[in-house]
Design a protein around this motif. Structure first.
Motif: not given
Length: 374
Positions: A94-97, A239-241, A247-250, A254-259
């Motif tokens: 997440l930090a790198r992205e 997966t849908g993204w 861009p940047t589904p990873m 992670i943001l979707m996991f948090l939200f």
């Protein structure tokens, strides 16, 4: 009560003030010692609770009550391999992205602030939407300035947090060591800690059991139900993204996991803007598919998955959970998602216990004869 117990109580009454003073001093010093370790110890407690079924399986069924140290060591290794190390890896990703996309965000903001007018906006949007934005021409400058300030603040904050996360290697290693050691002992001796907490609670036996059951149910609901459901929703959303070509589904996964862990927020906070972006850029079919996937599948899958992970209800009102999650996030960061609802729920439970005690006292007072009250 025998003579020795009476002597002990009499001696305690005589020395109560010095005892309280010394105990208060030791309490303050213990607090100063424990505060730097509060976060990793709390994570270790959550991880140990999460993996307790595995420890019970190894210790009770496989080893028949023996080799508890080996069982605890195996569970601690599983915590590191399945939770801690993937979590650190996800945070690093997440930090790198964020750092990688920080420059792109700034470039878009500069281009946006320097060239936005109604004509550009109409050329950028689909025809059916561009024909309806004529009255907004007077507000373009106002919207541009506010969006630029908000975007700049958000981008700078994300970049600062990402740099701090990436640079604080020593802190991460130190916390990892504390989590590892604490997880081993909490896994092996967690039942002793729970029994000790039950013993020191100033409540009746029935209320002590009720408090521990409430905490256990709420932790089960938060740790198992919310975490597993959020992880599955994040995988489906990412997966849908990726299928939509965004861009940047990873990063967004992670943001979707948090939200997804926050009540009334969820993955649509990420997926719906992505769908609207695709619709605005002319990718109508892909945008509609992503929107249907977001609202029809990802957002509703928790209705089928969460009951599989939660065998009993938490007993907490949804408003209490919401306040606990949001307040916990503000107070303790990501750890607050788990601790916030627990703290608020237990506070309400203790308050309710106090209310019941007052009602009993008032009822007893009302039942006393008038002569006795005089």
């Amino acid at each position: 009560m025998d003579q020795q117990d009476k002597t002990t109580l009499r001696h305690f009454k005589v020395t109560a003030i010095p005892f309280v003073a010394i105990f208060s001093l030791i309490l303050v010093l213990s607090y100063m010692v424990a505060v730097p370790l509060a976060s990793p110890l709390a994570w270790a407690a959550l991880f140990s609770f999460f993996m307790h079924p595995l420890y019970s399986l190894l210790s009770e069924r496989l080893f028949r009550g023996r080799f508890r140290n080996i069982a605890a060591a195996l569970v601690t290794g599983a915590i590191l391999l399945l939770i801690v190390i993937p979590g650190v890896f996800a945070g690093t990703m997440l930090a790198r992205e964020v750092l990688r996309n920080y420059g792109r965000i700034l470039d878009l903001m500069v281009e946006f602030s320097g060239s936005l007018d109604v004509a550009d906006l109409k050329a950028f949007l689909p025809q059916w939407l561009a024909s309806r934005i004529g009255p907004l021409g007077d507000y373009v400058d106002f919207l541009r300035d506010n969006l630029q300030q908000a975007g700049g603040w958000t981008a700078s904050r994300l970049a600062a947090l990402s740099r701090a996360f990436a640079q604080n290697v020593f802190g991460l290693v130190w916390q990892l060591v504390v989590i590892t050691v604490a997880s081993f002992f909490m896994t092996r001796d967690g039942h002793l800690i729970v029994e000790y907490i039950e013993a020191v609670l100033p409540l009746s036996e029935e209320e002590r059991l009720a408090v521990m059951n409430r905490a256990r149910k709420l932790l089960r609901a938060v740790v198992y139900g919310i975490t597993f459901t959020a992880a599955i929703q994040a995988v489906l959303g990412a997966t849908g993204w990726a299928f939509a070509g965004l861009p940047t589904p990873m990063l967004f996964g992670i943001l979707m996991f948090l939200f997804a862990m926050i009540p009334f927020v969820g993955t649509p906070l990420v997926l719906v803007p992505g769908s609207l972006y695709l619709l605005a850029t002319g990718e109508t079919r892909t945008g509609l598919l992503l929107l249907v996937w977001s609202l029809g599948v990802v957002s509703t899958v928790d209705n089928f998955i969460r009951p599989l992970f939660i065998s009993e209800g938490s007993g907490a009102h949804i408003l209490i959970v919401f306040i606990g999650v949001i307040g916990g996030l503000a107070a303790w960061g990501f750890l607050g998602i788990f601790l916030g609802p627990l703290v608020i729920s237990l506070f309400v439970f203790f308050l309710d216990s106090y209310r019941r005690i007052l009602e009993i006292q008032r009822r007893q007072e009302a039942e006393r004869p008038a002569a006795a009250r005089k």
